[in-house]
Design a protein around this motif. Structure first.
Motif, PDB file in Angstrom:
ATOM      1  N   ASP A 157      41.626  33.195  43.750  1.00 40.72           N
ATOM      2  CA  ASP A 157      40.822  32.786  44.908  1.00 40.72           C
ATOM      3  C   ASP A 157      39.331  32.951  44.632  1.00 40.72           C
ATOM      4  OD1 ASP A 157      43.126  32.194  46.340  1.00 40.72           O
ATOM      5  OD2 ASP A 157      43.293  34.232  47.138  1.00 40.72           O
ATOM      6  N   ILE A 158      38.991  34.081  44.013  1.00 40.92           N
ATOM      7  CA  ILE A 158      37.583  34.308  43.669  1.00 40.92           C
ATOM      8  C   ILE A 158      37.105  33.264  42.671  1.00 40.92           C
ATOM      9  CG2 ILE A 158      35.967  35.916  42.593  1.00 40.92           C
ATOM     10  CD1 ILE A 158      37.644  38.185  43.683  1.00 40.92           C
ATOM     11  N   ALA A 159      37.939  32.994  41.659  1.00 42.19           N
ATOM     12  CA  ALA A 159      37.570  32.021  40.632  1.00 42.19           C
ATOM     13  C   ALA A 159      37.367  30.639  41.235  1.00 42.19           C
ATOM     14  CB  ALA A 159      38.644  31.969  39.549  1.00 42.19           C
ATOM     15  N   LYS A 160      38.198  30.273  42.197  1.00 43.61           N
ATOM     16  CA  LYS A 160      38.057  28.963  42.834  1.00 43.61           C
ATOM     17  C   LYS A 160      36.719  28.836  43.546  1.00 43.61           C
ATOM     18  CE  LYS A 160      40.331  25.820  46.101  1.00 43.61           C
ATOM     19  NZ  LYS A 160      41.483  25.642  47.026  1.00 43.61           N
ATOM     20  N   THR A 161      36.308  29.903  44.223  1.00 35.43           N
ATOM     21  CA  THR A 161      35.022  29.880  44.922  1.00 35.43           C
ATOM     22  C   THR A 161      33.859  29.873  43.948  1.00 35.43           C
ATOM     23  OG1 THR A 161      35.982  31.079  46.802  1.00 35.43           O
ATOM     24  CG2 THR A 161      33.584  31.088  46.606  1.00 35.43           C
ATOM     25  N   VAL A 162      33.890  30.784  42.974  1.00 33.02           N
ATOM     26  CA  VAL A 162      32.788  30.891  42.010  1.00 33.02           C
ATOM     27  C   VAL A 162      32.622  29.600  41.221  1.00 33.02           C
ATOM     28  CG1 VAL A 162      32.016  32.056  39.901  1.00 33.02           C
ATOM     29  CG2 VAL A 162      32.908  33.398  41.819  1.00 33.02           C
ATOM     30  N   SER A 163      33.746  28.980  40.820  1.00 36.00           N
ATOM     31  CA  SER A 163      33.683  27.794  39.961  1.00 36.00           C
ATOM     32  C   SER A 163      33.192  26.555  40.691  1.00 36.00           C
ATOM     33  CB  SER A 163      35.057  27.518  39.335  1.00 36.00           C
ATOM     34  OG  SER A 163      36.018  27.240  40.337  1.00 36.00           O
ATOM     35  N   LYS A 168      27.296  34.127  31.884  1.00 37.57           N
ATOM     36  CA  LYS A 168      26.284  34.905  31.161  1.00 37.57           C
ATOM     37  C   LYS A 168      26.818  36.309  30.890  1.00 37.57           C
ATOM     38  CE  LYS A 168      21.809  37.209  31.888  1.00 37.57           C
ATOM     39  NZ  LYS A 168      20.695  37.452  32.838  1.00 37.57           N
ATOM     40  N   LEU A 169      27.397  36.915  31.902  1.00 34.98           N
ATOM     41  CA  LEU A 169      27.863  38.293  31.775  1.00 34.98           C
ATOM     42  C   LEU A 169      29.049  38.404  30.819  1.00 34.98           C
ATOM     43  CD1 LEU A 169      27.689  41.240  32.671  1.00 34.98           C
ATOM     44  CD2 LEU A 169      29.165  40.660  34.602  1.00 34.98           C
ATOM     45  N   VAL A 170      30.070  37.572  31.017  1.00 40.80           N
ATOM     46  CA  VAL A 170      31.298  37.727  30.240  1.00 40.80           C
ATOM     47  C   VAL A 170      31.095  37.346  28.775  1.00 40.80           C
ATOM     48  CG1 VAL A 170      32.325  35.436  30.539  1.00 40.80           C
ATOM     49  CG2 VAL A 170      33.804  37.444  30.375  1.00 40.80           C
ATOM     50  N   ASN A 171      30.140  36.451  28.501  1.00 39.24           N
ATOM     51  CA  ASN A 171      29.898  36.065  27.113  1.00 39.24           C
ATOM     52  C   ASN A 171      28.923  36.994  26.402  1.00 39.24           C
ATOM     53  OD1 ASN A 171      31.367  33.440  26.407  1.00 39.24           O
ATOM     54  ND2 ASN A 171      30.517  32.976  28.420  1.00 39.24           N
ATOM     55  N   SER A 172      28.396  37.979  27.114  1.00 42.80           N
ATOM     56  CA  SER A 172      27.579  38.984  26.448  1.00 42.80           C
ATOM     57  C   SER A 172      28.487  39.896  25.629  1.00 42.80           C
ATOM     58  CB  SER A 172      26.802  39.811  27.475  1.00 42.80           C
ATOM     59  OG  SER A 172      27.678  40.709  28.147  1.00 42.80           O
ATOM     60  N   ALA A 173      27.900  40.587  24.681  1.00 44.61           N
ATOM     61  CA  ALA A 173      28.688  41.486  23.842  1.00 44.61           C
ATOM     62  C   ALA A 173      29.227  42.675  24.610  1.00 44.61           C
ATOM     63  CB  ALA A 173      27.827  41.972  22.671  1.00 44.61           C
ATOM     64  N   LEU A 174      28.813  42.831  25.865  1.00 45.75           N
ATOM     65  CA  LEU A 174      29.286  43.936  26.687  1.00 45.75           C
ATOM     66  C   LEU A 174      30.804  43.942  26.808  1.00 45.75           C
ATOM     67  CD1 LEU A 174      28.382  46.270  28.580  1.00 45.75           C
ATOM     68  CD2 LEU A 174      28.372  44.614  30.446  1.00 45.75           C
ATOM     69  N   PHE A 175      31.404  42.747  26.810  1.00 42.46           N
ATOM     70  CA  PHE A 175      32.856  42.657  26.991  1.00 42.46           C
ATOM     71  C   PHE A 175      33.598  42.373  25.686  1.00 42.46           C
ATOM     72  CE2 PHE A 175      31.164  42.169  31.197  1.00 42.46           C
ATOM     73  CZ  PHE A 175      32.043  42.924  31.962  1.00 42.46           C
ATOM     74  N   GLY A 176      32.870  42.189  24.608  1.00 45.60           N
ATOM     75  CA  GLY A 176      33.486  42.124  23.287  1.00 45.60           C
ATOM     76  C   GLY A 176      34.502  41.024  23.089  1.00 45.60           C
ATOM     77  N   LEU A 177      34.287  39.850  23.660  1.00 44.08           N
ATOM     78  CA  LEU A 177      35.224  38.744  23.466  1.00 44.08           C
ATOM     79  C   LEU A 177      35.234  38.296  22.006  1.00 44.08           C
ATOM     80  CD1 LEU A 177      34.633  36.414  26.564  1.00 44.08           C
ATOM     81  CD2 LEU A 177      36.226  38.313  26.305  1.00 44.08           C
ATOM     82  N   GLN A 178      36.411  37.911  21.524  1.00 43.13           N
ATOM     83  CA  GLN A 178      36.518  37.423  20.155  1.00 43.13           C
ATOM     84  C   GLN A 178      35.892  36.046  20.006  1.00 43.13           C
ATOM     85  OE1 GLN A 178      37.686  39.260  17.480  1.00 43.13           O
ATOM     86  NE2 GLN A 178      37.537  40.847  19.062  1.00 43.13           N
ATOM     87  N   GLN A 179      35.950  35.249  21.074  1.00 45.02           N
ATOM     88  CA  GLN A 179      35.283  33.952  21.074  1.00 45.02           C
ATOM     89  C   GLN A 179      34.758  33.684  22.475  1.00 45.02           C
ATOM     90  OE1 GLN A 179      38.285  31.146  19.846  1.00 45.02           O
ATOM     91  NE2 GLN A 179      39.132  30.933  21.882  1.00 45.02           N
ATOM     92  N   PRO A 180      33.678  32.912  22.593  1.00 46.20           N
ATOM     93  CA  PRO A 180      33.078  32.668  23.909  1.00 46.20           C
ATOM     94  C   PRO A 180      34.016  31.915  24.824  1.00 46.20           C
ATOM     95  CG  PRO A 180      32.106  31.232  22.253  1.00 46.20           C
ATOM     96  CD  PRO A 180      32.961  32.211  21.519  1.00 46.20           C
ATOM     97  N   ALA A 222      36.947  34.377  32.804  1.00 45.01           N
ATOM     98  CA  ALA A 222      35.772  35.247  32.859  1.00 45.01           C
ATOM     99  C   ALA A 222      35.929  36.328  33.914  1.00 45.01           C
ATOM    100  CB  ALA A 222      34.518  34.411  33.128  1.00 45.01           C
ATOM    101  N   ILE A 223      36.403  35.943  35.095  1.00 43.39           N
ATOM    102  CA  ILE A 223      36.568  36.925  36.170  1.00 43.39           C
ATOM    103  C   ILE A 223      37.682  37.912  35.832  1.00 43.39           C
ATOM    104  CG2 ILE A 223      37.247  37.183  38.598  1.00 43.39           C
ATOM    105  CD1 ILE A 223      35.695  34.619  39.162  1.00 43.39           C
ATOM    106  N   SER A 224      38.707  37.446  35.123  1.00 41.47           N
ATOM    107  CA  SER A 224      39.764  38.365  34.683  1.00 41.47           C
ATOM    108  C   SER A 224      39.195  39.421  33.744  1.00 41.47           C
ATOM    109  CB  SER A 224      40.874  37.585  33.981  1.00 41.47           C
ATOM    110  OG  SER A 224      41.530  36.710  34.872  1.00 41.47           O
ATOM    111  N   TYR A 225      38.277  39.000  32.869  1.00 38.51           N
ATOM    112  CA  TYR A 225      37.665  39.937  31.922  1.00 38.51           C
ATOM    113  C   TYR A 225      36.761  40.944  32.627  1.00 38.51           C
ATOM    114  CZ  TYR A 225      39.195  37.210  27.845  1.00 38.51           C
ATOM    115  OH  TYR A 225      39.942  36.581  26.889  1.00 38.51           O
TER     116      TYR A 225
END
Length: 414
Positions: free
Chosen positions: A177-183, A194-206, A213-216
């Motif tokens: 529900d949150i993702a539907k609104t944000v997207s 911007k937040l989820v693709n920062s190195a703060l969350f350490g994703l293996q790929q963008p 993103a919201i799940s992360y």
């Protein structure tokens, strides 16, 4: 036509890219120059052992990128970068710190453009700084680069903002529900990515998928962004240069949906489809940035475009010397969003200049933007953009354009 955008940081400049590192640990500062030695012909790297020393160096040198440790004795990294924002406003501002400081990083989102972990892998360090430095070649004017670098939030649609707030107050709200609104919202989508693709969350790929993103980041982080940090905020209509947020939002949603449909029908991968949707939603983000900074001039521009039946982008270039595609791409690149999204936003009017010769999110967004504006015109008296048939001929099936025209015309949701 606008000049070809070149992502070589040396183009248009007679000086090297200047980078400043500030950290109170001499060992770290000793390693940095060695990590960046491969680019010593293009970069000038300086170091400071305290925020005070860093500020003195900023008085003497114009820096393109400033990287600061978060935790330092005396003046910390956040306070230091606030001074950098004032004294060196065009510089890319990057914090590096340990992952244990996640909350501290969230608290400084209104100051930094990107985050790096500490210790930072050499490949990530080089890639992040290189990309941040390259972004200066997209926008030739120092004034607009400074204004874009000051942007810490993008205004959101009031109804979507209020809907998100209500959802976050519910104890059993679902991520979907949150993702539907944000997207559906330009500003909130840009901030989450911007937040989820920062190195703060350490994703293996963008990622450019808002649901992922919201799940992360988690619901609590989204709640913090919306209710505490002020990063998600409603727009002030009197500061948007006569832009109708409703019209812009409707066009952006239609373009995102059309780009997603085109990518799906072309059998693109899940990642390309997500990139196409995100870039379609954000492709006109630069209009909000320009309107926020040049409100009166932008209102006059709209009147001129209507009176002369000009394309919006042509009118922007006549009035300012730059356009919304360049500005939007510059901001998203500065924020570290996925390269595919940045390129699709930057080149969505002139895709051939990306020098890519296969179907990508850029292809889908370019076609979707033209089709939506010709089949669902939103601005009376303003000429629709032109499709780059030569680009499509090199990248797509012979009948692709005709098929897409039919697909969009038949889809009532677009």
């Amino acid at each position: 036509n606008p000049p070809i955008m070149n992502l070589d940081p040396a183009i248009g400049s007679n000086r090297k890219v200047t980078v400043l590192f500030v950290d109170d640990e001499p060992l770290i500062l000793g390693i940095i120059p060695r990590l960046l030695s491969q680019l010593r012909e293009e970069w000038e790297v300086k170091t400071a052992t305290s925020a005070a020393q860093g500020l003195r160096m900023i008085e003497e040198t114009v820096f393109d990128v400033v990287v600061s440790d978060l935790k330092m004795p005396g003046m910390g990294g956040v306070e230091f970068l606030r001074h950098v924002r004032q004294k060196c406003p065009h510089a890319a501002r990057i914090i590096f710190s340990s992952y244990s400081d996640k909350q501290s990083v969230l608290d400084c989102l209104d100051v930094i453009h990107q985050f790096l972990p500490k210790p930072v892998p050499s490949e990530l360090l080089v890639a992040t700084i290189q990309r941040a430095a390259m972004m200066r070649s997209i926008l030739p004017g120092a004034e607009i680069r400074e204004k874009v670098a000051q942007m810490v939030r993008i205004p959101s649609m009031p109804n979507l903002y209020l809907e998100l707030i209500q959802q976050l107050k519910s104890a059993d709200v679902a991520i979907e529900d949150i993702a539907k609104t944000v997207s559906q919202d330009l500003g909130m989508t840009a901030q989450i990515l911007k937040l989820v693709n920062s190195a703060l969350f350490g994703l293996q790929q963008p990622t450019s998928c808002v649901a992922d993103a919201i799940s992360y980041v988690g619901i609590e982080t989204v709640k913090y962004l919306a209710l505490v940090s002020g990063i998600f905020s409603q727009f002030e209509s009197n500061k948007l240069g006569g832009i109708s947020m409703e019209i812009l939002w409707r066009h952006s949603m239609r373009t995102a949906s059309a780009a997603k449909l085109i990518a799906k029908n072309e059998g693109a991968s899940r990642h390309v489809i997500a990139d196409a949707f995100a870039a379609g939603l954000l492709h006109d983000l630069g209009k909000l940035v320009i309107a926020s900074n040049y409100s009166e001039d932008y209102e006059e521009l709209a009147q001129m475009a209507q009176a002369r039946n000009l394309e919006w982008l042509v009118a922007e270039r006549e009035a300012f010397g730059f356009d919304h595609a360049e500005v939007g791409g510059y901001l998203l690149g500065l924020w570290g969003l996925p390269t595919a999204v940045v390129e699709a936003v930057s080149f969505h009017h002139f895709p051939s200049r990306a020098n890519q010769w296969n179907f990508t999110a850029l292809t889908a967004v370019h076609a979707a933007n033209v089709l939506v504006q010709t089949q669902r015109p939103a601005h009376g008296g303003i000429a629709a953009p032109q499709v780059d048939m030569m680009y499509l001929a090199k990248n797509c099936r012979p009948t692709a354009w005709q098929d897409w025209c039919a697909d969009i015309a038949e889809d009532p949701s677009i």
